[in-house]
Design a protein around this motif. Structure first.
Motif, PDB file in Angstrom:
ATOM      1  N   ALA A 137       0.856  -1.182   0.000  1.00  0.00           N
ATOM      2  CA  ALA A 137       0.000   0.000   0.000  1.00  0.00           C
ATOM      3  C   ALA A 137       0.893   1.233   0.000  1.00  0.00           C
ATOM      4  N   THR A 266      -2.428   4.129   3.196  1.00  0.00           N
ATOM      5  CA  THR A 266      -3.650   4.249   2.413  1.00  0.00           C
ATOM      6  C   THR A 266      -3.481   3.535   1.071  1.00  0.00           C
ATOM      7  N   ARG A 267      -4.493   3.617   0.225  1.00  0.00           N
ATOM      8  CA  ARG A 267      -4.442   2.977  -1.092  1.00  0.00           C
ATOM      9  C   ARG A 267      -3.434   3.644  -2.019  1.00  0.00           C
ATOM     10  N   TRP A 277      -8.535   1.767  -9.615  1.00  0.00           N
ATOM     11  CA  TRP A 277      -7.599   1.647  -8.506  1.00  0.00           C
ATOM     12  C   TRP A 277      -6.528   0.617  -8.853  1.00  0.00           C
ATOM     13  N   PHE A 346      -3.990  -0.840   5.440  1.00  0.00           N
ATOM     14  CA  PHE A 346      -3.702  -1.974   4.566  1.00  0.00           C
ATOM     15  C   PHE A 346      -4.990  -2.695   4.153  1.00  0.00           C
ATOM     16  N   GLN A 349      -6.583  -0.941   1.308  1.00  0.00           N
ATOM     17  CA  GLN A 349      -5.944  -1.291   0.042  1.00  0.00           C
ATOM     18  C   GLN A 349      -6.377  -2.674  -0.429  1.00  0.00           C
ATOM     19  N   GLY A 353      -7.673  -5.028  -3.986  1.00  0.00           N
ATOM     20  CA  GLY A 353      -6.560  -5.843  -4.448  1.00  0.00           C
ATOM     21  C   GLY A 353      -7.020  -7.043  -5.252  1.00  0.00           C
TER      22      GLY A 353
END
Length: 406
Positions: A137, A266-267, A277, A346, A349, A353
């Protein structure tokens, strides 16, 4: 005297079934330091509540996979082994692990994060339960980057404001030559690293676009990264306040905490040109059952305990990312606000993913060729398309050879 003998005999009879029923389960894992201490606490608790004995052995991570592959077929391996999800494909191919589908009830599987549970599967079968997961992340220095970038345009804008190459100051750092860190960008451009038939996708538009994007972050006018950087360099720059942002995973929490940096997680920022994303790999730490275990029911009993909410709550306190949703609501986890916010960053994120592919094609064709791909993209003036074509051919050949041996 006769009464005493009768009482003693009765006590022995009461204790005998427990002694007879007690089993010994062998466990291999690779955790050290605080993780090992927490694991030993879980093992002690399991022994207490189950009456079984756990013969736990810590094997250094670099040696664990090979040692297991060698010792398990000889009957000298463990009943349970803990390792990353991308070991599943090779282990299944070598018939070293047992699917837990025949042991796990629907209740046993309730409560796991779907992405993490799916990343513990291969060819539709479940090969263990996820104790935790790893994902990279964006980690940012709150003093240098009060508001982290929401998209790649903002990433470049903020990064350029922090970058001074002559002073060795940069906006972003990470182990750029490691394909694992790169995968998220591929997802941000709408791609995957394996297609539906488990073939690598180096020549896909998404892969090429992602490589060109990363290359642009090293060159004017958008340079925000140093020319040479690996994990240690990235950590040193970030810890010395010479980098405002870093891409890394939960394994860095300990080093980050020691640095004293006021950081957040964060992301990775959304790719502005695609409005997608980035989707880095969500790779579980999977508790797997040996195909050579002589008592698979007891082995699965230990697997369930290690991956239970109670055990994950214990491991979360040393930086593991829980794979069970309910652990994130535990008061004991929220009590440490700093660690809780890191873990939640995390998790944020991981929600976008991609499950770590467990296919053996990852080891055969993707990882080493992916590193070569990035190295050539970032260090030469060759066209990305030409590099991709060459790397794809090598990956295809490696996979072809692997499939022949299957």
């Amino acid at each position: 005297m006769k009464k005493k003998l009768l009482v003693m005999a009765a006590l022995l009879l009461m204790l005998l079934p427990t002694a007879v029923m007690a089993k010994t389960v062998k466990l291999w894992y690779a955790w050290t330091g605080q993780e090992k201490e927490a694991m030993m606490g879980i093992v002690a608790k399991y022994q207490q509540v189950s009456g079984n004995k756990v013969d736990a052995l810590m094997v250094p991570f670099d040696a664990l996979q090979g040692k297991y592959q060698t010792m398990a077929p000889q009957g000298q391996g463990p009943d349970v082994v803990i390792g990353p999800a991308d070991w599943i494909g090779p282990f299944v191919q070598q018939r070293l692990i047992e699917s837990v589908d025949g042991y796990a009830s629907s209740a046993d599987l309730n409560g796991f994060m779907p992405t993490v549970l799916n990343a513990s599967k291969y060819s539709g079968k479940l090969y263990g339960l996820p104790e935790s997961y790893k994902v990279v992340a964006l980690v940012y220095n709150k003093d240098l980057v009060p508001n982290p970038p929401k998209n790649s345009d903002e990433l470049i804008k903020i990064g350029k404001s922090l970058t001074n190459d002559k002073a060795s100051k940069y906006g972003l750092v990470y182990d750029k030559g490691n394909f694992y860190y790169h995968v998220g960008w591929v997802g941000g451009f709408g791609g995957r690293i394996l297609d539906s038939k488990n073939n690598p996708t180096f020549t896909s538009k998404a892969q090429i676009d992602a490589a060109k994007f990363v290359k642009s972050l090293h060159q004017a006018p958008n340079q925000i990264m140093p020319e040479e950087v690996d994990y240690n360099v990235a950590m040193n720059l970030f810890s010395s306040k010479l980098a405002g942002m870093m891409i890394t995973g939960p394994w860095a929490i300990g080093d980050l905490a020691k640095s004293g940096i006021n950081f957040g997680v964060t992301r990775l920022p959304m790719i502005s040109s695609t409005n997608r994303w980035p989707s880095p790999l969500v790779g579980p730490e999977v508790v797997m059952m040996s195909a050579y275990s002589k008592d698979k029911n007891t082995a699965f009993d230990l697997i369930k305990f290690i991956t239970s909410s109670q055990s994950q709550e214990t491991m979360a306190k040393v930086g593991h990312l829980p794979s069970r949703v309910d652990v994130y609501t535990k008061p004991s986890l929220k009590a440490n606000a700093r660690m809780y916010n890191i873990i939640m960053g995390f998790k944020y994120q991981a929600e976008v993913g991609s499950p770590m592919p467990t296919a053996p094609e990852m080891n055969a064709g993707v990882w080493s060729n992916g590193n070569t791909y990035l190295s050539q993209v970032l260090s030469t003036n060759k066209r990305v398309e030409d590099i991709a074509k060459d790397v794809q051919a090598r990956a295809n050949e490696s996979i072809k050879e692997m499939r022949k041996r299957k």
